[in-house]
Design an enzyme around this catalytic site. Structure first.
Site, PDB file in Angstrom:
ATOM      1  N   ASP A   1       0.820  -1.207   0.000  1.00 38.93           N
ATOM      2  CA  ASP A   1       0.000   0.000   0.000  1.00 38.93           C
ATOM      3  C   ASP A   1       0.861   1.266   0.000  1.00 38.93           C
ATOM      4  O   ASP A   1       1.978   1.259   0.526  1.00 38.93           O
ATOM      5  CB  ASP A   1      -0.893  -0.029   1.257  1.00 38.93           C
ATOM      6  CG  ASP A   1      -2.090   0.883   1.110  1.00 38.93           C
ATOM      7  OD1 ASP A   1      -2.280   1.479   0.032  1.00 38.93           O
ATOM      8  OD2 ASP A   1      -2.841   1.016   2.093  1.00 38.93           O
TER       9      ASP A   1
ATOM     10  N   ASN B   1     -10.541  -2.846  -6.376  1.00 39.13           N
ATOM     11  CA  ASN B   1      -9.704  -1.987  -7.233  1.00 39.13           C
ATOM     12  C   ASN B   1     -10.303  -1.765  -8.626  1.00 39.13           C
ATOM     13  O   ASN B   1      -9.940  -0.814  -9.319  1.00 39.13           O
ATOM     14  CB  ASN B   1      -8.279  -2.548  -7.384  1.00 39.13           C
ATOM     15  CG  ASN B   1      -7.429  -2.363  -6.143  1.00 39.13           C
ATOM     16  OD1 ASN B   1      -6.483  -3.110  -5.918  1.00 39.13           O
ATOM     17  ND2 ASN B   1      -7.751  -1.374  -5.322  1.00 39.13           N
TER      18      ASN B   1
END
Ligand code: FPP
Length: 250
Positions: A22, A70
């Site tokens: 991340d 996503n």
């Protein structure tokens, strides 16, 4: 030898490390660049994490490369991530062989663009006999979706009398997950300071040690993985037992 590497007990390394990579977007933004610039620079970190894992003898590394959620990102970013995946897999293939990396994937890969599916399939097939480390890419992956799928498939078998309801146990569920050929996660690393699991390997992380670092993924290096493993080794994994029982057969 690297000082951090030296302080790792090689007899007690996590067998399976899962990573939530991340912070790519924030890393790029911090440099006044587009988010995609962060994803491109994430590849060095991927190499470093895999090399470090290999050095300590970890046999399984699983990377959260693209979640089911996503798909909701801007099309431009989704397209860029997909073409990055294709070019990275192609480019790294000789390295995978040189380093003994067996590539694997989990997730609804049939949702990926055809070119990505083809490249992935080719790399998985060509590396299937490598045996130093198994590198799994979680692509279009969501843990709840994985569990729903497993339940559907088990239910079908129950209806067809292939599975007796009374015999359903953890092993049968395990065998119907995308991760049927992977061991449970021992250590989960998430970068960028966020402290969430984000629908990643929920079943498989039941007893995992969770490690969070502020490092943004594109800055992640071997030393950062060693730090995580040193931290892991300083914890006591009790699996529900008492402290006194650990290390005995009680
Ligand atoms: C999280 O950062 C990262 C992703 C959603 C994608 C991960 C992709 C890569 C590491 C590159 C491609 C991977 C492979 C395996 C070829 P973010 O974009 O959520 O960052 P932010 O939280 O700072 O916005």
């Amino acid at each position: 030898m690297n000082e951090k590497l030296q302080s790792i007990n090689l007899n007690n390394v996590p067998r399976h490390i899962a990573i939530i990579m991340d912070g790519n977007g924030r890393w790029a933004k911090g440099k006044g660049m587009q988010r995609v610039f962060g994803h491109k620079n994430a590849l060095t970190a991927v190499r470093e994490a895999v090399d470090a894992s290999k050095q300590i003898g970890t046999k399984f590394v699983t990377l959260y490369a693209f979640s089911t959620e996503n798909w909701n990102r801007p099309k431009l970013e989704v397209d860029a991530l997909m073409s990055l995946l294709v070019s990275a897999l192609k480019k790294e293939l000789p390295e995978f062989h040189k380093k003994g990396i067996k590539v694997n994937s989990i997730g609804a890969v049939d949702q990926l663009p055809k070119t990505a599916q083809k490249t992935l399939q080719k790399v998985i097939e060509e590396t299937q006999n490598n045996n130093v480390i198994t590198l799994t890419f979680a692509l279009s992956y969501g843990s709840r979706e994985e569990i729903v799928n497993a339940i559907k498939n088990i239910s079908k078998k129950v209806v067809n009398n292939e599975i007796d309801v009374k015999k359903i146990d953890e092993k049968i569920i395990n065998n119907h997950l995308y991760t049927f050929n992977l061991p449970d996660v021992d250590l989960m690393i998430r970068t960028s300071g966020e402290q969430r699991i984000s629908n990643f390997l929920l079943w498989q992380m039941a007893y995992a040690e969770l490690y969070f670092t502020d490092v943004l993924w594109p800055d992640f290096r071997q030393e950062d993985l060693f730090d995580a493993v040193i931290n892991y080794q300083n914890r006591e994994r009790r699996f529900g037992k008492t402290s006194e029982q650990i290390g005995t057969d009680v």
